[in-house]
Design an enzyme around this catalytic site. Structure first.
Site, PDB file in Angstrom:
ATOM      1  N   ASP A  35      19.035   4.648  -0.467  1.00 31.81           N
ATOM      2  CA  ASP A  35      18.947   4.112   0.617  1.00 31.81           C
ATOM      3  C   ASP A  35      18.644   4.817   1.879  1.00 31.81           C
ATOM      4  OD1 ASP A  35      20.053   1.734  -1.080  1.00 31.81           O
ATOM      5  OD2 ASP A  35      21.039   1.064   0.625  1.00 31.81           O
ATOM      6  N   HIS A 145      26.792   1.800  -0.907  1.00 36.32           N
ATOM      7  CA  HIS A 145      26.064   2.163   0.266  1.00 36.32           C
ATOM      8  C   HIS A 145      26.560   1.694   1.481  1.00 36.32           C
ATOM      9  CE1 HIS A 145      22.756   3.396  -2.681  1.00 36.32           C
ATOM     10  NE2 HIS A 145      22.496   4.365  -1.878  1.00 36.32           N
ATOM     11  N   THR A 319      45.252  10.789 -28.460  1.00 37.57           N
ATOM     12  CA  THR A 319      45.535  10.473 -26.936  1.00 37.57           C
ATOM     13  C   THR A 319      44.087  10.195 -26.308  1.00 37.57           C
ATOM     14  OG1 THR A 319      46.653  10.844 -24.957  1.00 37.57           O
ATOM     15  CG2 THR A 319      45.911  12.698 -26.610  1.00 37.57           C
ATOM     16  N   ASP A 331      41.156  11.660 -18.823  1.00 35.22           N
ATOM     17  CA  ASP A 331      42.084  12.142 -17.850  1.00 35.22           C
ATOM     18  C   ASP A 331      41.592  11.559 -16.502  1.00 35.22           C
ATOM     19  OD1 ASP A 331      43.718  13.418 -16.038  1.00 35.22           O
ATOM     20  OD2 ASP A 331      44.165  15.102 -16.751  1.00 35.22           O
ATOM     21  N   ARG A 333      43.170  11.566 -13.402  1.00 37.99           N
ATOM     22  CA  ARG A 333      43.854  11.870 -12.314  1.00 37.99           C
ATOM     23  C   ARG A 333      42.734  12.813 -11.299  1.00 37.99           C
ATOM     24  NH1 ARG A 333      48.488  15.077 -15.402  1.00 37.99           N
ATOM     25  NH2 ARG A 333      46.799  15.707 -16.660  1.00 37.99           N
TER      26      ARG A 333
END
EC number: 4.1.99.12
Length: 401
Positions: A35, A145, A319, A331, A333
């Site tokens: 843009d 944007h 996991t 993950d 975080r």
């Protein structure tokens, strides 16, 4: 263009401040579009004509919530079904315009939107300018944007509004890399990504504030508990501080992500509770240090999703696979809030208590000086040994077993 380098965010901000047009692109997995962007205070006929000529897309006016409320700009539709929930308001023209469509008349409308004396009755509805309401928190909340435009205007010290226009190629398709890069070079135009703007704000904006400091006697010893609140989300965090941090150098420190099941329930599905106890003990023995207790349950996916991930693990997933199956990264975080908490505590360099290389890199990216890694040593049990092995093999955690 293999040798192309994106501009510095600082240069893009300065260009916005000077009234120039810049080029901004979003993520490949989002719109993957470029843009044109400029500040609304510089929505000159020349800038609008340039966007219309070379961009060919819809010229919109991203604005802050405050401006939308002031001018009574209501949402265009009651139920937003846009793929990215772009917050269009009803289109407008200023009452001083005729048809409202020329570059000159669109310039009048855009500039009147940021006029201090503007009022709702100054605009006809519908019109030929399309205000978009940016999310509070900007690109840190929504990587669009719209938010980039308002963020850039704010960072440039201008009123919180601007113009943006998608860029189409000559054949009518959306222009993508490397043609966007070529265009930026040919027109000597600063070109940045929304990801760059996010990273800039995480480093330079004040995104967390300290609320209180109290004595906190614990079974490990006496600490001072500093409470913090994130400015954008309102999420609450705590820093447990031991000893004198006056010089701020080589502070023994840990970032501990909240784990209700491990820290409070004593769950043996993870080693979180053991790691917290080990870190508190080490800092107490040293007589000086910091533990940041961050509300990042389940590696950032939240308590309920963590329990859903456990359910999938009970059915055979590990996991990492469970997080991905739920639509998350392994993950989720981020560490910029932790880095800012360290800064507000006066911490300049740390010896980081961690087994997680991603945590080290995340803090370094925020400019924190990590002078050493101190391992967290805990004994695995029969319930978490497979979990720990997956973290070691798939996530690079540094264990000694």
């Amino acid at each position: 263009m293999t040798d192309f380098q994106f501009s510095k965010v600082e240069d893009a901000i300065e260009a916005i401040r000077q009234g120039k047009i810049i080029l901004v692109t979003d993520d490949e997995d989002r719109e993957n579009e470029g843009d044109f962007i400029c500040a609304a205070e510089f929505a000159t006929p020349e800038n609008i004509n340039f966007m219309a000529t070379y961009g060919k897309g819809l010229i919109c006016t991203p604005i802050s919530t405050e401006i939308a409320k002031k001018l009574n700009f209501h949402p265009m539709v009651a139920v937003n079904q846009d793929n990215h929930e772009t917050a269009f308001t009803v289109s407008v023209d200023h009452i001083d315009t005729g048809t409202g469509i020329s570059a000159f008349e669109r310039s009048i409308t855009a500039m009147k939107i940021v006029d201090d004396n503007a009022k709702a009755t100054d605009f006809r509805r519908p019109g030929h300018m399309f205000p978009l309401i940016a999310k509070e928190g900007g690109v840190l909340v929504r990587n669009g944007h719209t938010e980039a435009t308002v963020d850039l205007a704010r960072l440039a010290g201008l009123k919180h509004a601007g113009l943006c226009c998608e860029i189409m190629a000559d054949d009518g398709t959306m222009m993508t890399m490397p043609d966007l890069q070529k265009f930026a070079v040919e027109h000597n135009m600063p070109f940045i990504t929304i990801q760059q703007l996010q990273e800039y704000r995480r480093k330079h904006d004040s995104l967390v504030k300290q609320i209180s400091v109290v004595k906190m006697p614990t079974k490990y010893g006496e600490f001072m508990a500093h409470s913090f609140v994130e400015v954008i989300s309102g999420k609450e965090h705590v820093a447990l501080v031991k000893g004198d941090l006056t010089d701020g150098e080589q502070v023994l420190a840990r970032i501990h992500s909240e784990c209700l099941t491990g820290d409070a329930f004593g769950s043996q599905r993870c080693d979180c509770g053991q790691q917290f106890a080990a870190a508190m003990t080490q800092i107490e023995q040293e007589g000086r240090g910091v533990i940041l207790y961050l509300r990042q349950e389940g590696r950032g996916i939240g308590l309920i999703n963590k329990l859903r991930a456990y359910e999938l693990q009970d059915k055979g997933m590990d996991t990492v696979e469970a997080n991905v199956a739920l639509g998350f990264k392994e993950d989720e975080r981020e560490y910029y809030i932790g880095a800012q908490m360290f800064q507000q505590l006066g911490v300049k360099s740390i010896r980081l208590l961690t087994n997680n290389p991603a945590k080290i890199e995340g803090l370094k990216e925020q400019g924190l000086n990590i002078v050493a890694r101190e391992p967290i040593i805990v004994e695995p049990n029969k319930n978490d040994i497979d979990y720990l092995k997956v973290k070691q093999i798939k996530m690079g955690h540094m264990f000694n077993f």
